[in-house]
Motif scaffolding. Structure first.
Motif, PDB file in Angstrom:
ATOM      1  N   UNK A   2     -34.070  44.275 -14.338  1.00  0.00           N
ATOM      2  CA  UNK A   2     -33.350  45.171 -15.238  1.00  0.00           C
ATOM      3  C   UNK A   2     -33.073  44.564 -16.605  1.00  0.00           C
ATOM      4  N   UNK A   3     -33.166  43.237 -16.732  1.00  0.00           N
ATOM      5  CA  UNK A   3     -33.004  42.596 -18.030  1.00  0.00           C
ATOM      6  C   UNK A   3     -34.133  41.602 -18.253  1.00  0.00           C
ATOM      7  N   UNK A   4     -34.497  41.399 -19.525  1.00  0.00           N
ATOM      8  CA  UNK A   4     -35.530  40.439 -19.875  1.00  0.00           C
ATOM      9  C   UNK A   4     -35.088  39.708 -21.140  1.00  0.00           C
ATOM     10  N   UNK A   5     -35.480  38.448 -21.249  1.00  0.00           N
ATOM     11  CA  UNK A   5     -35.126  37.614 -22.393  1.00  0.00           C
ATOM     12  C   UNK A   5     -36.393  37.222 -23.138  1.00  0.00           C
ATOM     13  N   UNK A   6     -36.323  37.238 -24.464  1.00  0.00           N
ATOM     14  CA  UNK A   6     -37.452  36.810 -25.279  1.00  0.00           C
ATOM     15  C   UNK A   6     -37.002  35.808 -26.326  1.00  0.00           C
ATOM     16  N   UNK A   7     -37.876  34.862 -26.621  1.00  0.00           N
ATOM     17  CA  UNK A   7     -37.572  33.841 -27.630  1.00  0.00           C
ATOM     18  C   UNK A   7     -38.699  33.797 -28.659  1.00  0.00           C
ATOM     19  N   UNK A   8     -38.331  33.729 -29.930  1.00  0.00           N
ATOM     20  CA  UNK A   8     -39.327  33.646 -30.996  1.00  0.00           C
ATOM     21  C   UNK A   8     -38.960  32.573 -32.004  1.00  0.00           C
ATOM     22  N   UNK A   9     -39.964  31.967 -32.592  1.00  0.00           N
ATOM     23  CA  UNK A   9     -39.771  30.926 -33.603  1.00  0.00           C
ATOM     24  C   UNK A   9     -40.849  31.072 -34.662  1.00  0.00           C
ATOM     25  N   UNK A  45     -39.900  35.892 -36.459  1.00  0.00           N
ATOM     26  CA  UNK A  45     -39.334  35.292 -35.245  1.00  0.00           C
ATOM     27  C   UNK A  45     -38.796  36.371 -34.310  1.00  0.00           C
ATOM     28  N   UNK A  46     -38.133  37.389 -34.869  1.00  0.00           N
ATOM     29  CA  UNK A  46     -37.605  38.480 -34.043  1.00  0.00           C
ATOM     30  C   UNK A  46     -38.749  39.260 -33.409  1.00  0.00           C
ATOM     31  N   UNK A  47     -39.808  39.496 -34.187  1.00  0.00           N
ATOM     32  CA  UNK A  47     -40.973  40.217 -33.655  1.00  0.00           C
ATOM     33  C   UNK A  47     -41.565  39.479 -32.458  1.00  0.00           C
ATOM     34  N   UNK A  48     -41.749  38.155 -32.583  1.00  0.00           N
ATOM     35  CA  UNK A  48     -42.293  37.379 -31.475  1.00  0.00           C
ATOM     36  C   UNK A  48     -41.359  37.384 -30.264  1.00  0.00           C
ATOM     37  N   UNK A  49     -40.055  37.365 -30.517  1.00  0.00           N
ATOM     38  CA  UNK A  49     -39.097  37.387 -29.409  1.00  0.00           C
ATOM     39  C   UNK A  49     -39.194  38.698 -28.646  1.00  0.00           C
ATOM     40  N   UNK A  50     -39.316  39.810 -29.366  1.00  0.00           N
ATOM     41  CA  UNK A  50     -39.429  41.123 -28.718  1.00  0.00           C
ATOM     42  C   UNK A  50     -40.717  41.236 -27.919  1.00  0.00           C
ATOM     43  N   UNK A  51     -41.825  40.821 -28.530  1.00  0.00           N
ATOM     44  CA  UNK A  51     -43.113  40.883 -27.822  1.00  0.00           C
ATOM     45  C   UNK A  51     -43.116  39.971 -26.601  1.00  0.00           C
ATOM     46  N   UNK A  52     -42.529  38.784 -26.751  1.00  0.00           N
ATOM     47  CA  UNK A  52     -42.493  37.852 -25.631  1.00  0.00           C
ATOM     48  C   UNK A  52     -41.646  38.352 -24.481  1.00  0.00           C
ATOM     49  N   UNK A 144     -39.061  23.780 -46.329  1.00  0.00           N
ATOM     50  CA  UNK A 144     -39.546  24.681 -45.278  1.00  0.00           C
ATOM     51  C   UNK A 144     -38.391  25.549 -44.786  1.00  0.00           C
ATOM     52  N   UNK A 145     -38.698  26.799 -44.427  1.00  0.00           N
ATOM     53  CA  UNK A 145     -37.717  27.682 -43.791  1.00  0.00           C
ATOM     54  C   UNK A 145     -38.170  27.951 -42.362  1.00  0.00           C
ATOM     55  N   UNK A 146     -37.250  27.808 -41.425  1.00  0.00           N
ATOM     56  CA  UNK A 146     -37.542  28.087 -40.023  1.00  0.00           C
ATOM     57  C   UNK A 146     -36.575  29.154 -39.506  1.00  0.00           C
ATOM     58  N   UNK A 147     -37.014  29.861 -38.493  1.00  0.00           N
ATOM     59  CA  UNK A 147     -36.149  30.866 -37.869  1.00  0.00           C
ATOM     60  C   UNK A 147     -36.335  30.837 -36.364  1.00  0.00           C
ATOM     61  N   UNK A 148     -35.233  30.885 -35.647  1.00  0.00           N
ATOM     62  CA  UNK A 148     -35.232  30.987 -34.189  1.00  0.00           C
ATOM     63  C   UNK A 148     -34.582  32.319 -33.831  1.00  0.00           C
ATOM     64  N   UNK A 149     -35.138  33.007 -32.838  1.00  0.00           N
ATOM     65  CA  UNK A 149     -34.577  34.303 -32.426  1.00  0.00           C
ATOM     66  C   UNK A 149     -34.619  34.437 -30.908  1.00  0.00           C
ATOM     67  N   UNK A 150     -33.536  34.908 -30.349  1.00  0.00           N
ATOM     68  CA  UNK A 150     -33.458  35.211 -28.920  1.00  0.00           C
ATOM     69  C   UNK A 150     -33.009  36.662 -28.760  1.00  0.00           C
ATOM     70  N   UNK A 151     -33.712  37.392 -27.899  1.00  0.00           N
ATOM     71  CA  UNK A 151     -33.353  38.792 -27.674  1.00  0.00           C
ATOM     72  C   UNK A 151     -33.098  39.024 -26.191  1.00  0.00           C
TER      73      UNK A 151
END
Length: 207
Positions: A2-9, A45-52, A144-151
């Motif tokens: 019922x829940x899923x977690x995604x991480x993007x960088x 990063x958010x896009x990759x987190x959602x897809x993942x 450099x700019x980095x971004x981490x995202x968890x959904x």
């Protein structure tokens, strides 16, 4: 599940002569982020987190960096595709937590505006998106700019009415020939006539 977690960088180097966009906002700064698209490190990063989160691949599998169609593209396009993927999988966003890592510009003064922009792009309440910023002290990554995202995604549950409707559609409901004729008449058509099988011999020719 019922829940899923995604991480993007994601990570982009600064480059002079290009506009800076982070979190869907145009930001005044001497340099922008190098990239095939607009270089929006946070939206990537958010896009990759959602897809993942729904095991749909990554941003590169949908938008190859060598494809000229995405040269300078608005990263909101990538985000929309990721949103379609999670909706098709039967999920919706519960919340998003992100961290930007960069020496400059300062994100604190515009973090509220950036949250509003990202919440609007994701079509979620403002309270469901967090954007934090850190400096890369001691990492040697000042350029450099980095971004981490968890959904966190939650499965969309059908309402009781929708479940009943799906059950009814799935059942075989007998319909009479008269009802078919009546329906076709309302639609301006006519029901197909059954084919009459001719006998193998001529019944009028008995000798």
């Amino acid at each position: 599940m019922k829940i899923r977690i995604g991480y993007g960088w994601d990570s982009h180097a600064f480059k002079p002569g290009v506009p800076l966009r982070i979190g869907g906002l145009a930001i005044e700064h001497p340099e922008g982020l190098a990239g095939h698209s607009d270089g929006d490190v946070l939206l990537h990063a958010i896009t990759d987190a959602l897809l993942g989160a729904v095991a749909a691949g990554d941003i590169g599998s949908f938008f190859p960096p060598g494809d000229p169609r995405w040269k300078g593209a608005d990263s909101a396009i990538f985000l929309n595709i990721a949103l379609e993927e999670i909706q098709n999988a039967g999920y919706r966003i519960a919340n998003v937590d992100t961290t930007l890592v960069l020496a400059a510009p300062r994100i604190g003064p515009i973090a509220g505006e950036m949250r509003e922009r990202v919440a609007s792009l994701l079509d979620i309440p403002l309270g469901d998106i967090s954007i934090k910023a850190k400096t890369p002290e001691g990492l040697g990554l000042d350029h450099v700019a980095q971004a981490h995202a968890t959904v966190l995604l939650e499965r969309v549950e059908e309402s009781d009415d929708l479940k009943v409707l799906h059950a009814e559609i799935g059942e075989e409901i007998p319909v009479s020939a008269g009802e078919i004729d009546e329906l076709l008449g309302e639609l301006g058509g006519s029901s197909p006539k059954p084919a009459i099988k001719k006998p193998a011999y001529d019944t009028e020719d008995f000798t």
